[in-house]
Design an enzyme around this catalytic site. Structure first.
Site, mmCIF file in Angstrom:
data_model
loop_
_atom_site.group_PDB
_atom_site.id
_atom_site.type_symbol
_atom_site.label_atom_id
_atom_site.label_comp_id
_atom_site.label_asym_id
_atom_site.label_seq_id
_atom_site.Cartn_x
_atom_site.Cartn_y
_atom_site.Cartn_z
ATOM 1 N N ARG A 54 -9.670 0.476 5.611
ATOM 2 C CA ARG A 54 -9.180 -0.346 4.510
ATOM 3 C C ARG A 54 -10.287 -0.577 3.493
ATOM 4 O O ARG A 54 -11.474 -0.487 3.798
ATOM 5 C CB ARG A 54 -8.714 -1.727 5.014
ATOM 6 C CG ARG A 54 -7.485 -1.662 5.912
ATOM 7 C CD ARG A 54 -6.264 -1.290 5.069
ATOM 8 N NE ARG A 54 -5.034 -1.284 5.817
ATOM 9 C CZ ARG A 54 -4.464 -0.224 6.366
ATOM 10 N NH1 ARG A 54 -5.048 0.950 6.297
ATOM 11 N NH2 ARG A 54 -3.311 -0.308 6.983
ATOM 12 N N GLU A 93 -6.854 -6.651 -0.228
ATOM 13 C CA GLU A 93 -6.986 -5.574 0.763
ATOM 14 C C GLU A 93 -5.957 -4.496 0.488
ATOM 15 O O GLU A 93 -4.844 -4.771 0.060
ATOM 16 C CB GLU A 93 -6.772 -6.180 2.157
ATOM 17 C CG GLU A 93 -6.758 -5.195 3.293
ATOM 18 C CD GLU A 93 -5.373 -4.689 3.641
ATOM 19 O OE1 GLU A 93 -5.282 -3.585 4.209
ATOM 20 O OE2 GLU A 93 -4.371 -5.359 3.330
ATOM 21 N N ARG A 138 -8.320 2.047 11.347
ATOM 22 C CA ARG A 138 -7.423 1.534 10.311
ATOM 23 C C ARG A 138 -8.289 1.240 9.089
ATOM 24 O O ARG A 138 -8.636 0.096 8.805
ATOM 25 C CB ARG A 138 -6.710 0.280 10.814
ATOM 26 C CG ARG A 138 -5.616 -0.225 9.912
ATOM 27 C CD ARG A 138 -4.826 -1.326 10.616
ATOM 28 N NE ARG A 138 -3.953 -2.032 9.717
ATOM 29 C CZ ARG A 138 -2.730 -1.651 9.383
ATOM 30 N NH1 ARG A 138 -2.231 -0.537 9.867
ATOM 31 N NH2 ARG A 138 -2.002 -2.374 8.562
ATOM 32 N N CYS A 183 0.802 -1.226 0.000
ATOM 33 C CA CYS A 183 0.000 0.000 0.000
ATOM 34 C C CYS A 183 0.835 1.276 0.000
ATOM 35 O O CYS A 183 0.295 2.360 -0.177
ATOM 36 C CB CYS A 183 -0.933 0.012 1.207
ATOM 37 S SG CYS A 183 -0.065 0.076 2.788
#
Length: 171
Positions: free
Chosen positions: A148, A102, A146, A64
Site C-alpha cells: 500500500r 491510503e 498487501r 482503489c
C-alpha cells in the site's frame, strides 16, 4: 472510506475521538458500528463540511478499484476513481492539520503517472505538504503481502516545506 476501522483502531491508541465515519459498503458499516459504536454514513457526497465540527485529522482509504493492478485500471473514467476529490472537498473547507490517506501501490504508476500527479497537485493546491510511504505487512513479519501507499499530508502552516517534491519512502 472507513472500511472496518483500520485508521480508527490506530488513532484510538492516541485517544483521538472520531466525529464521523463513512463507507458505501453495508457490511463495513455494520462492523464499524459494532466495533466503535459509530454508525457510518453511506455516501461521502452527502457530507456537508460546513456542518461538521472542526477536526484535526482526516483519514481515508479511498476506493482503489479504479487504480488496482487487479482491477480494470479505468482511473478517472471509473466513478470510484473520482472519489478522491471528495476528500479534497472536505479538507479544503475544514483544513484539518493532518490527513492520512491510503491506496494500492499501483496508484503510483497507473496511467503513466497521471493519477499520482493529479493527487499530488490537488493536495498541494489546498495547502498541504505530502510525504508518501510505500508499506506492506510482510516487511514487518506479518505473513501477508498487501503493498500500500500511505499519503501523509501536513498543513503547510504547521510545517514549512523541506523541498518542493514529495518524498517517497520505500521499505
Amino acid at each position: 472510506f472507513c472500511g472496518i476501522g483500520g485508521f480508527h483502531q490506530a488513532l484510538k491508541k492516541l485517544d483521538a475521538k472520531c466525529i464521523l465515519a463513512c463507507d458505501i459498503d453495508k457490511d463495513c458499516r455494520e462492523v464499524y458500528l459494532e466495533n466503535y459504536g459509530i454508525k457510518p454514513i453511506e455516501d461521502v457526497k452527502k457530507i456537508n463540511p460546513t456542518e461538521l465540527p472542526d477536526f484535526d485529522i482526516l483519514t481515508a482509504g479511498f476506493p482503489c478499484q479504479a487504480f488496482s493492478n487487479g482491477g480494470n485500471k479505468k482511473c478517472f473514467e471509473d466513478s470510484r476513481g473520482l472519489l478522491f476529490d471528495e476528500i479534497i472537498r472536505i479538507a479544503k473547507e475544514k483544513k484539518p492539520k493532518f490527513m492520512f490517506l491510503e491506496n494500492v501501490k499501483h496508484i503510483l504508476k497507473v496511467s503513466d503517472g497521471e493519477v499520482i500527479n493529479y493527487i499530488k497537485e490537488k493536495i498541494d493546491s489546498i495547502g498541504y505538504n505530502l510525504t508518501l510511504f510505500q508499506l506492506s505487512p510482510h516487511n514487518y513479519g506479518i505473513p501477508q503481502q498487501r503493498e500500500r501507499v500511505y499519503f501523509v499530508c501536513v498543513l503547510k502552516t504547521l510545517q514549512p516545506p523541506v523541498n518542493s517534491k514529495p518524498t517517497i519512502i520505500l521499505n
